[in-house]
Design a protein around this motif. Structure first.
Motif, PDB file in Angstrom:
ATOM      1  N   VAL A 168      27.733  34.057  42.156  1.00 48.80           N
ATOM      2  CA  VAL A 168      28.455  33.183  41.250  1.00 48.80           C
ATOM      3  C   VAL A 168      27.996  31.751  41.464  1.00 48.80           C
ATOM      4  O   VAL A 168      27.617  31.374  42.581  1.00 48.80           O
ATOM      5  N   GLN A 169      28.023  30.964  40.418  1.00 44.25           N
ATOM      6  CA  GLN A 169      27.640  29.554  40.531  1.00 44.25           C
ATOM      7  C   GLN A 169      28.768  28.742  41.161  1.00 44.25           C
ATOM      8  O   GLN A 169      29.945  29.115  41.062  1.00 44.25           O
ATOM      9  N   PRO A 170      28.429  27.634  41.784  1.00 47.87           N
ATOM     10  CA  PRO A 170      29.487  26.746  42.303  1.00 47.87           C
ATOM     11  C   PRO A 170      30.472  26.386  41.206  1.00 47.87           C
ATOM     12  O   PRO A 170      30.087  26.112  40.067  1.00 47.87           O
ATOM     13  N   GLY A 171      31.756  26.422  41.576  1.00 48.78           N
ATOM     14  CA  GLY A 171      32.811  26.170  40.608  1.00 48.78           C
ATOM     15  C   GLY A 171      33.324  27.414  39.916  1.00 48.78           C
ATOM     16  O   GLY A 171      34.340  27.360  39.216  1.00 48.78           O
ATOM     17  N   GLY A 172      32.643  28.515  40.112  1.00 46.00           N
ATOM     18  CA  GLY A 172      33.029  29.756  39.464  1.00 46.00           C
ATOM     19  C   GLY A 172      34.136  30.493  40.208  1.00 46.00           C
ATOM     20  O   GLY A 172      34.664  30.003  41.213  1.00 46.00           O
ATOM     21  N   SER A 173      34.457  31.674  39.699  1.00 47.53           N
ATOM     22  CA  SER A 173      35.557  32.473  40.245  1.00 47.53           C
ATOM     23  C   SER A 173      35.131  33.913  40.457  1.00 47.53           C
ATOM     24  O   SER A 173      34.243  34.426  39.764  1.00 47.53           O
ATOM     25  N   LEU A 174      35.779  34.538  41.417  1.00 48.43           N
ATOM     26  CA  LEU A 174      35.641  35.968  41.650  1.00 48.43           C
ATOM     27  C   LEU A 174      36.990  36.522  42.073  1.00 48.43           C
ATOM     28  O   LEU A 174      37.797  35.807  42.680  1.00 48.43           O
ATOM     29  N   ARG A 175      37.200  37.798  41.788  1.00 47.41           N
ATOM     30  CA  ARG A 175      38.399  38.478  42.257  1.00 47.41           C
ATOM     31  C   ARG A 175      37.984  39.677  43.093  1.00 47.41           C
ATOM     32  O   ARG A 175      37.349  40.603  42.571  1.00 47.41           O
ATOM     33  N   LEU A 176      38.330  39.643  44.349  1.00 45.69           N
ATOM     34  CA  LEU A 176      38.025  40.747  45.256  1.00 45.69           C
ATOM     35  C   LEU A 176      39.197  41.718  45.300  1.00 45.69           C
ATOM     36  O   LEU A 176      40.358  41.315  45.170  1.00 45.69           O
ATOM     37  N   SER A 177      38.881  42.982  45.488  1.00 48.27           N
ATOM     38  CA  SER A 177      39.900  44.017  45.635  1.00 48.27           C
ATOM     39  C   SER A 177      39.655  44.782  46.915  1.00 48.27           C
ATOM     40  O   SER A 177      38.507  44.938  47.342  1.00 48.27           O
ATOM     41  N   CYS A 178      40.719  45.276  47.508  1.00 54.34           N
ATOM     42  CA  CYS A 178      40.609  46.109  48.706  1.00 54.34           C
ATOM     43  C   CYS A 178      41.538  47.293  48.546  1.00 54.34           C
ATOM     44  O   CYS A 178      42.767  47.130  48.524  1.00 54.34           O
ATOM     45  N   LEU A 179      40.943  48.466  48.431  1.00 48.93           N
ATOM     46  CA  LEU A 179      41.711  49.697  48.308  1.00 48.93           C
ATOM     47  C   LEU A 179      41.864  50.309  49.701  1.00 48.93           C
ATOM     48  O   LEU A 179      40.866  50.511  50.407  1.00 48.93           O
ATOM     49  N   VAL A 180      43.097  50.588  50.056  1.00 45.14           N
ATOM     50  CA  VAL A 180      43.398  51.149  51.370  1.00 45.14           C
ATOM     51  C   VAL A 180      43.793  52.607  51.203  1.00 45.14           C
ATOM     52  O   VAL A 180      44.493  52.960  50.245  1.00 45.14           O
ATOM     53  N   THR A 193      43.862  32.829  46.251  1.00 43.70           N
ATOM     54  CA  THR A 193      45.197  33.411  46.177  1.00 43.70           C
ATOM     55  C   THR A 193      45.128  34.875  46.587  1.00 43.70           C
ATOM     56  O   THR A 193      44.378  35.655  45.982  1.00 43.70           O
ATOM     57  N   ILE A 194      45.903  35.223  47.603  1.00 44.65           N
ATOM     58  CA  ILE A 194      45.980  36.615  48.033  1.00 44.65           C
ATOM     59  C   ILE A 194      47.225  37.241  47.399  1.00 44.65           C
ATOM     60  O   ILE A 194      48.272  36.595  47.275  1.00 44.65           O
ATOM     61  N   SER A 195      47.092  38.491  46.976  1.00 45.22           N
ATOM     62  CA  SER A 195      48.217  39.201  46.379  1.00 45.22           C
ATOM     63  C   SER A 195      48.089  40.680  46.721  1.00 45.22           C
ATOM     64  O   SER A 195      47.056  41.119  47.246  1.00 45.22           O
ATOM     65  N   ARG A 196      49.129  41.426  46.406  1.00 44.25           N
ATOM     66  CA  ARG A 196      49.103  42.841  46.752  1.00 44.25           C
ATOM     67  C   ARG A 196      49.820  43.648  45.684  1.00 44.25           C
ATOM     68  O   ARG A 196      50.745  43.157  45.035  1.00 44.25           O
ATOM     69  N   ASP A 197      49.383  44.894  45.530  1.00 50.26           N
ATOM     70  CA  ASP A 197      50.041  45.863  44.661  1.00 50.26           C
ATOM     71  C   ASP A 197      50.292  47.093  45.528  1.00 50.26           C
ATOM     72  O   ASP A 197      49.393  47.919  45.720  1.00 50.26           O
ATOM     73  N   ASN A 198      51.486  47.185  46.060  1.00 49.58           N
ATOM     74  CA  ASN A 198      51.785  48.279  46.984  1.00 49.58           C
ATOM     75  C   ASN A 198      51.677  49.647  46.310  1.00 49.58           C
ATOM     76  O   ASN A 198      51.310  50.633  46.944  1.00 49.58           O
ATOM     77  N   ALA A 199      52.004  49.712  45.043  1.00 53.12           N
ATOM     78  CA  ALA A 199      51.931  50.993  44.331  1.00 53.12           C
ATOM     79  C   ALA A 199      50.502  51.514  44.254  1.00 53.12           C
ATOM     80  O   ALA A 199      50.275  52.724  44.169  1.00 53.12           O
ATOM     81  N   LYS A 200      49.545  50.593  44.282  1.00 53.19           N
ATOM     82  CA  LYS A 200      48.130  50.973  44.212  1.00 53.19           C
ATOM     83  C   LYS A 200      47.451  50.894  45.574  1.00 53.19           C
ATOM     84  O   LYS A 200      46.230  51.088  45.648  1.00 53.19           O
ATOM     85  N   ASN A 201      48.195  50.581  46.607  1.00 52.39           N
ATOM     86  CA  ASN A 201      47.610  50.414  47.953  1.00 52.39           C
ATOM     87  C   ASN A 201      46.410  49.462  47.917  1.00 52.39           C
ATOM     88  O   ASN A 201      45.381  49.713  48.545  1.00 52.39           O
TER      89      ASN A 201
END
Length: 120
Positions: A11-23, A66-74
């Motif tokens: 991604v270029q500087p100033g851009g955005s990404l959304r990471l996901s972690c499936l447990v 920003t960190i967030s969670r969806d417990n229903a989706k682990n």
């Protein structure tokens, strides 16, 4: 327990990404965190979230990540905005002992991380 991080990329500087972690098991009663490891540096905790949703961040990412969670989706997420070159690293998720970053530590064996590269 398996921890599967995804969503990284270039991604270029100033851009955005959304990471996901499936447990691979329920995370509803577990504090979770995102770590990063830049080349030549130690892995460090940059964001954490309690089982109840309270969050904490490393100073350099406050206001941008920003960190967030969806417990229903682990699943745990890390929304990264206004990215900078110094955010380039491999990002990992893990269950954590505490959301007080300096007192925290990982609780599970590491899974594969996801590479984030910020470059023009």
């Amino acid at each position: 327990v398996q921890l599967q991080a995804s969503g990284g990329g270039l991604v270029q500087p100033g851009g955005s990404l959304r990471l996901s972690c499936l447990v691979s098991r329920s995370i509803s009663n577990v504090h979770m965190g995102w770590y990063r490891q830049a080349p030549g540096k130690q892995r460090e905790l940059v964001a954490a979230i309690t089982s109840g949703g309270r969050t904490n961040y490393e100073d350099s990412v406050k206001g941008r990540f920003t960190i967030s969670r969806d417990n229903a989706k682990n699943t745990v997420y890390l929304q990264m905005n206004s990215l900078k070159a110094e955010n380039t690293a491999v990002y990992y998720c893990n269950a954590v002992r505490s959301v007080v970053l300096l007192l925290s530590g990982p609780l599970e064996p590491w899974g594969h991380g996801t590479q984030v590269t910020v470059s023009s």
